[in-house]
Design a protein around this motif. Sequence first.
Motif, PDB file in Angstrom:
ATOM      1  N   ALA A  98       0.821  -1.207   0.000  1.00  0.00           N
ATOM      2  CA  ALA A  98       0.000   0.000   0.000  1.00  0.00           C
ATOM      3  C   ALA A  98       0.859   1.264   0.000  1.00  0.00           C
ATOM      4  O   ALA A  98       0.514   2.257  -0.632  1.00  0.00           O
ATOM      5  N   VAL A  99       1.971   1.231   0.710  1.00  0.00           N
ATOM      6  CA  VAL A  99       2.793   2.431   0.876  1.00  0.00           C
ATOM      7  C   VAL A  99       3.741   2.628  -0.306  1.00  0.00           C
ATOM      8  O   VAL A  99       4.017   3.763  -0.687  1.00  0.00           O
ATOM      9  N   GLY A 100       4.208   1.557  -0.911  1.00  0.00           N
ATOM     10  CA  GLY A 100       5.177   1.656  -2.000  1.00  0.00           C
ATOM     11  C   GLY A 100       4.722   2.524  -3.159  1.00  0.00           C
ATOM     12  O   GLY A 100       5.412   3.488  -3.523  1.00  0.00           O
ATOM     13  N   PRO A 101       3.586   2.240  -3.777  1.00  0.00           N
ATOM     14  CA  PRO A 101       3.129   3.092  -4.886  1.00  0.00           C
ATOM     15  C   PRO A 101       2.814   4.526  -4.468  1.00  0.00           C
ATOM     16  O   PRO A 101       3.092   5.467  -5.214  1.00  0.00           O
ATOM     17  N   ALA A 102       2.278   4.704  -3.264  1.00  0.00           N
ATOM     18  CA  ALA A 102       1.989   6.067  -2.801  1.00  0.00           C
ATOM     19  C   ALA A 102       3.274   6.851  -2.611  1.00  0.00           C
ATOM     20  O   ALA A 102       3.348   8.034  -2.958  1.00  0.00           O
ATOM     21  N   ARG A 103       4.280   6.224  -2.088  1.00  0.00           N
ATOM     22  CA  ARG A 103       5.577   6.894  -1.903  1.00  0.00           C
ATOM     23  C   ARG A 103       6.203   7.211  -3.258  1.00  0.00           C
ATOM     24  O   ARG A 103       6.814   8.258  -3.442  1.00  0.00           O
ATOM     25  N   LEU A 104       6.057   6.318  -4.208  1.00  0.00           N
ATOM     26  CA  LEU A 104       6.593   6.546  -5.547  1.00  0.00           C
ATOM     27  C   LEU A 104       5.916   7.749  -6.203  1.00  0.00           C
ATOM     28  O   LEU A 104       6.574   8.577  -6.829  1.00  0.00           O
ATOM     29  N   GLU A 134       4.583  10.246  -4.632  1.00  0.00           N
ATOM     30  CA  GLU A 134       5.010  11.448  -3.921  1.00  0.00           C
ATOM     31  C   GLU A 134       6.393  11.922  -4.353  1.00  0.00           C
ATOM     32  O   GLU A 134       6.636  13.116  -4.411  1.00  0.00           O
ATOM     33  N   THR A 135       7.290  11.005  -4.627  1.00  0.00           N
ATOM     34  CA  THR A 135       8.679  11.384  -4.864  1.00  0.00           C
ATOM     35  C   THR A 135       9.010  11.625  -6.334  1.00  0.00           C
ATOM     36  O   THR A 135      10.043  12.218  -6.613  1.00  0.00           O
ATOM     37  N   THR A 136       8.177  11.188  -7.265  1.00  0.00           N
ATOM     38  CA  THR A 136       8.478  11.421  -8.677  1.00  0.00           C
ATOM     39  C   THR A 136       8.165  12.856  -9.049  1.00  0.00           C
ATOM     40  O   THR A 136       7.141  13.397  -8.664  1.00  0.00           O
ATOM     41  N   PRO A 137       9.052  13.474  -9.792  1.00  0.00           N
ATOM     42  CA  PRO A 137       8.787  14.858 -10.188  1.00  0.00           C
ATOM     43  C   PRO A 137       7.662  14.942 -11.219  1.00  0.00           C
ATOM     44  O   PRO A 137       7.463  14.037 -12.012  1.00  0.00           O
ATOM     45  N   VAL A 138       6.941  16.013 -11.186  1.00  0.00           N
ATOM     46  CA  VAL A 138       5.845  16.221 -12.128  1.00  0.00           C
ATOM     47  C   VAL A 138       6.423  16.853 -13.379  1.00  0.00           C
ATOM     48  O   VAL A 138       6.957  17.958 -13.350  1.00  0.00           O
TER      49      VAL A 138
END
Length: 52
Positions: free
Chosen positions: A27-33, A35-39
């Motif tokens: 659950a946390v892995g994709p949400a963290r990804l 959050e951290t990827t630049p737009v």
Amino acid sequence: MFNNDFSRVALSMLGALVFTFTAVGAAVGPARLVETTPVVYAGTASNAAVAA
């Protein structure tokens, strides 16, 4: 009798911990990804609208 019950409880607790870590990681892995990827698309979309 007590050793058998204790080993079953210990094994089920270990299984519950593994299941919990797996579920939380999934659950946390994709949400963290996210959050951290630049737009990147916001910049290209605004440039395309100006050029048109």
